[in-house]
Motif scaffolding. Structure first.
Motif, PDB file in Angstrom:
ATOM      1  N   TYR A   1      -3.200   9.244   8.825  1.00 31.05           N
ATOM      2  CA  TYR A   1      -2.103   8.410   9.294  1.00 31.05           C
ATOM      3  C   TYR A   1      -1.886   7.218   8.368  1.00 31.05           C
ATOM      4  N   VAL A   2      -0.647   6.732   8.370  1.00 25.30           N
ATOM      5  CA  VAL A   2      -0.310   5.482   7.688  1.00 25.30           C
ATOM      6  C   VAL A   2      -0.673   4.345   8.640  1.00 25.30           C
ATOM      7  N   GLU A   3      -1.739   3.632   8.331  1.00 27.40           N
ATOM      8  CA  GLU A   3      -2.238   2.584   9.214  1.00 27.40           C
ATOM      9  C   GLU A   3      -2.887   1.488   8.386  1.00 27.40           C
ATOM     10  N   ILE A   4      -3.087   0.353   9.003  1.00 29.29           N
ATOM     11  CA  ILE A   4      -3.727  -0.779   8.337  1.00 29.29           C
ATOM     12  C   ILE A   4      -5.199  -0.435   8.115  1.00 29.29           C
ATOM     13  N   GLY A   5      -5.644  -0.579   6.858  1.00 26.67           N
ATOM     14  CA  GLY A   5      -7.013  -0.248   6.494  1.00 26.67           C
ATOM     15  C   GLY A   5      -7.168   1.108   5.850  1.00 26.67           C
ATOM     16  N   ARG A   6      -6.078   1.888   5.784  1.00 28.24           N
ATOM     17  CA  ARG A   6      -6.147   3.205   5.145  1.00 28.24           C
ATOM     18  C   ARG A   6      -6.221   3.044   3.627  1.00 28.24           C
ATOM     19  N   VAL A   7      -7.153   3.753   2.987  1.00 21.26           N
ATOM     20  CA  VAL A   7      -7.283   3.743   1.528  1.00 21.26           C
ATOM     21  C   VAL A   7      -6.295   4.752   0.957  1.00 21.26           C
ATOM     22  N   ILE A   8      -5.537   4.321  -0.052  1.00 20.47           N
ATOM     23  CA  ILE A   8      -4.508   5.182  -0.641  1.00 20.47           C
ATOM     24  C   ILE A   8      -4.737   5.302  -2.146  1.00 20.47           C
ATOM     25  N   LEU A   9      -4.153   6.341  -2.715  1.00 18.95           N
ATOM     26  CA  LEU A   9      -4.194   6.589  -4.154  1.00 18.95           C
ATOM     27  C   LEU A   9      -2.781   6.540  -4.696  1.00 18.95           C
ATOM     28  N   ILE A  10      -2.538   5.709  -5.703  1.00 16.98           N
ATOM     29  CA  ILE A  10      -1.207   5.587  -6.307  1.00 16.98           C
ATOM     30  C   ILE A  10      -1.027   6.737  -7.287  1.00 16.98           C
ATOM     31  N   ILE A  11       0.038   7.497  -7.118  1.00 18.32           N
ATOM     32  CA  ILE A  11       0.283   8.667  -7.961  1.00 18.32           C
ATOM     33  C   ILE A  11       1.534   8.513  -8.829  1.00 18.32           C
ATOM     34  N   TYR A  12       2.389   7.537  -8.529  1.00 24.72           N
ATOM     35  CA  TYR A  12       3.595   7.307  -9.328  1.00 24.72           C
ATOM     36  C   TYR A  12       3.754   5.811  -9.589  1.00 24.72           C
ATOM     37  N   GLY A  13       4.365   5.505 -10.730  1.00 22.57           N
ATOM     38  CA  GLY A  13       4.701   4.119 -11.027  1.00 22.57           C
ATOM     39  C   GLY A  13       3.539   3.321 -11.594  1.00 22.57           C
ATOM     40  N   LYS A  14       3.656   2.015 -11.474  1.00 23.79           N
ATOM     41  CA  LYS A  14       2.646   1.108 -12.013  1.00 23.79           C
ATOM     42  C   LYS A  14       1.340   1.240 -11.218  1.00 23.79           C
ATOM     43  N   GLY A  15       0.217   1.293 -11.959  1.00 25.19           N
ATOM     44  CA  GLY A  15      -1.085   1.433 -11.323  1.00 25.19           C
ATOM     45  C   GLY A  15      -1.400   2.854 -10.909  1.00 25.19           C
ATOM     46  N   THR A  16      -0.899   3.848 -11.660  1.00 22.80           N
ATOM     47  CA  THR A  16      -1.155   5.248 -11.325  1.00 22.80           C
ATOM     48  C   THR A  16      -2.645   5.553 -11.385  1.00 22.80           C
ATOM     49  N   ASN A  17      -3.104   6.383 -10.472  1.00 22.15           N
ATOM     50  CA  ASN A  17      -4.509   6.799 -10.351  1.00 22.15           C
ATOM     51  C   ASN A  17      -5.433   5.645  -9.960  1.00 22.15           C
ATOM     52  N   CYS A  18      -4.888   4.623  -9.312  1.00 20.53           N
ATOM     53  CA  CYS A  18      -5.689   3.504  -8.827  1.00 20.53           C
ATOM     54  C   CYS A  18      -5.739   3.534  -7.301  1.00 20.53           C
ATOM     55  N   LEU A  19      -6.837   3.044  -6.760  1.00 25.81           N
ATOM     56  CA  LEU A  19      -7.017   2.983  -5.313  1.00 25.81           C
ATOM     57  C   LEU A  19      -6.621   1.623  -4.776  1.00 25.81           C
ATOM     58  N   ALA A  20      -6.202   1.614  -3.513  1.00 23.32           N
ATOM     59  CA  ALA A  20      -5.843   0.365  -2.832  1.00 23.32           C
ATOM     60  C   ALA A  20      -5.911   0.601  -1.327  1.00 23.32           C
ATOM     61  N   THR A  21      -5.828  -0.479  -0.561  1.00 24.67           N
ATOM     62  CA  THR A  21      -5.849  -0.384   0.904  1.00 24.67           C
ATOM     63  C   THR A  21      -4.542  -0.921   1.471  1.00 24.67           C
ATOM     64  N   ILE A  22      -4.130  -0.365   2.585  1.00 16.93           N
ATOM     65  CA  ILE A  22      -2.897  -0.815   3.245  1.00 16.93           C
ATOM     66  C   ILE A  22      -3.226  -2.042   4.088  1.00 16.93           C
ATOM     67  N   THR A  23      -2.528  -3.135   3.816  1.00 17.99           N
ATOM     68  CA  THR A  23      -2.740  -4.368   4.584  1.00 17.99           C
ATOM     69  C   THR A  23      -1.651  -4.598   5.625  1.00 17.99           C
ATOM     70  N   ASP A  24      -0.488  -3.964   5.447  1.00  9.10           N
ATOM     71  CA  ASP A  24       0.603  -4.130   6.410  1.00  9.10           C
ATOM     72  C   ASP A  24       1.569  -2.971   6.275  1.00  9.10           C
ATOM     73  N   VAL A  25       2.186  -2.586   7.392  1.00  9.85           N
ATOM     74  CA  VAL A  25       3.198  -1.536   7.427  1.00  9.85           C
ATOM     75  C   VAL A  25       4.524  -2.193   7.763  1.00  9.85           C
ATOM     76  N   ILE A  26       5.464  -2.162   6.814  1.00  8.42           N
ATOM     77  CA  ILE A  26       6.763  -2.817   7.001  1.00  8.42           C
ATOM     78  C   ILE A  26       7.684  -1.929   7.838  1.00  8.42           C
TER      79      ILE A  26
END
Length: 220
Positions: free
Chosen positions: A31-56
């Motif tokens: 699910y798309v939720e706060i605290g979910r770890v994501i992988l960037i696959i397109y654009g700036k920062g490709t193949n980098c990990l990050a966490t969701i802090t807010d859902v707009i």
């Protein structure tokens, strides 16, 4: 009424009921939720990990790469990311220092390194960084290995074929000459019980056919 941060994907959820979970649906769904770890696959920062802090909204989220990568907090489209199976318990709009501590405590980087996505990223990066000589060596080694495998496979196949021929060999069929010779040899032997019984039946039938009954004597 409290709004859930988890997406129910169009399912109607009444008050007091919980949204459909992964176990209830029987599908591996993240699910798309706060605290979910994501992988960037397109654009700036490709193949980098990050966490969701807010859902707009349904298309945009706020991510932060604290403790995972050099990605700073910014707004990102859901089409540019891929959801992973890892989550971190955190509050809405958590500070970057707190996110870093929680991510390190959960050992997200070591867990992600063992996934298929990480293996694909490492393989692509190795191909991208390699030189012409390294790529030629890899191709040459693959050909050599394929040749050795082919020879070994041929030897094993030959052994199996020989064993199969011995095991499943067809019995030799007797020819007409061999059958005639067997009959000649068997003619000198004593007749069997079946042949004698057949002969007796034939003799009895012949006697009954030739014998005539006088009906006048019987009825006198």
């Amino acid at each position: 009424r409290q709004v859930s941060t988890q997406s129910t994907w169009g399912a109607d959820v009444a008050d007091g009921q919980q949204p459909l979970t992964v176990r209830a649906m029987g599908v591996n769904r993240n699910y798309v939720e706060i605290g979910r770890v994501i992988l960037i696959i397109y654009g700036k920062g490709t193949n980098c990990l990050a966490t969701i802090t807010d859902v707009i909204d349904q298309n945009w989220i706020i991510i932060d790469g604290a403790g995972l990568s050099r990605v700073r907090r910014h707004v990102r489209n859901l089409k540019d990311i891929r959801l992973t199976e890892f989550t971190v318990k955190m509050c809405y709009g958590e500070h970057a220092a707190n996110i870093k501590k929680k991510v390190e405590a959960a050992e997200i980087l070591t867990k992600f390194a063992n996934t298929n996505s990480a293996r694909v990223i490492r393989r692509r990066h190795a191909v991208k960084v390699s030189t012409d000589l390294q790529r030629w060596r890899i191709q040459y080694n693959r050909r050599q290995r394929a040749g050795l495998i082919k020879v070994k496979y041929g030897k094993l196949k030959k052994k199996l074929n020989v064993a199969a021929r011995v095991k499943f060999a067809k019995k030799k069929t007797t020819t007409k000459k061999e059958k005639a010779e067997k009959k000649k040899k068997s003619s000198g032997k004593a007749p069997s019980k079946a042949t004698t019984a057949r002969k007796l039946r034939g003799e009895e039938k012949a006697v009954f056919k030739n014998h005539k009954i006088d009906l006048a004597k019987l009825w006198a």
